[in-house]
Design an enzyme around this catalytic site. Structure first.
Site, short mmCIF file in Angstrom:
data_model
loop_
_atom_site.label_atom_id
_atom_site.label_comp_id
_atom_site.label_asym_id
_atom_site.label_seq_id
_atom_site.Cartn_x
_atom_site.Cartn_y
_atom_site.Cartn_z
N GLY A 46 3.20 11.37 -23.71
CA GLY A 46 2.79 10.03 -23.30
C GLY A 46 2.85 9.09 -24.49
O GLY A 46 2.79 9.53 -25.65
N GLN A 51 1.07 1.69 -29.47
CA GLN A 51 1.61 2.67 -30.43
C GLN A 51 2.97 2.25 -30.98
O GLN A 51 3.41 2.77 -32.01
CB GLN A 51 1.73 4.05 -29.77
N CYS A 89 -2.03 13.27 -30.61
CA CYS A 89 -1.56 11.91 -30.37
C CYS A 89 -0.41 11.65 -31.33
O CYS A 89 -0.49 12.02 -32.50
CB CYS A 89 -2.71 10.93 -30.64
N LEU A 90 0.64 11.00 -30.83
CA LEU A 90 1.80 10.72 -31.70
C LEU A 90 1.42 9.79 -32.85
O LEU A 90 2.14 9.72 -33.84
CB LEU A 90 2.94 10.13 -30.88
N HIS A 131 -5.91 9.61 -21.76
CA HIS A 131 -5.61 9.34 -23.17
C HIS A 131 -4.82 8.05 -23.33
O HIS A 131 -5.14 7.20 -24.17
CB HIS A 131 -4.82 10.54 -23.72
N GLU A 132 -3.78 7.88 -22.49
CA GLU A 132 -2.92 6.69 -22.63
C GLU A 132 -3.64 5.42 -22.16
O GLU A 132 -3.47 4.36 -22.77
CB GLU A 132 -1.61 6.88 -21.86
N HIS A 135 -5.73 4.08 -24.90
CA HIS A 135 -4.99 3.33 -25.93
C HIS A 135 -4.96 1.84 -25.62
O HIS A 135 -4.94 1.01 -26.53
CB HIS A 135 -3.54 3.82 -26.00
ZN ZN Z 1 -2.19 8.77 -28.25
#
Ligand code: ZN
Length: 155
Positions: A46, A51, A89-90, A131-132, A135
């Site tokens: 995701g 991000q 998380c990226l 999670h997304e 963000h």
């Molecule tokens: Zn993330």
């Protein structure tokens, strides 16, 4: 399509409250394509607008490499159950921590044609949706973790 630079922990874009998308534009469509490419390239499941420095309520998710979802202006309608597991998380490469999330969520969102649809997910998909969506409000999993942040090679 092109990959975009993923903002990392400490970048102020990750702490912003994102604005709703009012209209789809060719530029935003291109950004969404880039978000998928960036997510796949980085091996994530995701990715959210902030991000990649886009402060709009846009999320892409694909937890199995076969079901790509675009969630524009997502709203979680229902959540129930709970799951406690490792989450990464990226924007925090090489790290993970234990986070408790609902085990089932139902979300309402718009697709790239700005049509509303509903998506239900359990387990990893439910975790990714939560999670997304976090963000988009400047919330990172590190705010919700129930254990220390660990390096991925640590056990
Ligand atoms: Zn993330």
């Amino acid at each position: 399509m092109a990959t975009r630079i993923i903002r990392e922990f400490g970048d102020e874009a990750l702490r912003k409250h994102c604005k709703p998308v009012k209209v789809m534009t060719p530029r935003l469509k291109g950004i969404i394509e880039d978000m998928f490419e960036t997510m796949y390239e980085a091996g994530g499941v995701g990715l959210a607008g902030p991000q990649v420095g886009i402060l709009k309520r846009v999320v892409v998710i694909d937890v199995d490499g076969e079901h790509p979802y675009v969630l524009i202006n997502p709203e979680i309608l229902e959540s129930d159950g709970s799951q406690t597991g490792e989450e990464g998380c990226l924007s925090l490469p090489g790290k993970h921590a234990t986070v408790t999330r609902p085990n089932h969520v139902k979300v309402r969102a718009q697709n790239v044609d700005m049509n509303w649809y509903e998506l239900e997910g359990t387990e990893l998909l439910a975790r990714a949706i939560c999670h997304e969506c976090d963000h988009l409000d400047g919330i990172l999993y590190t705010d919700k973790r129930v254990g220390p942040i660990k390096d991925n090679e640590e056990e």
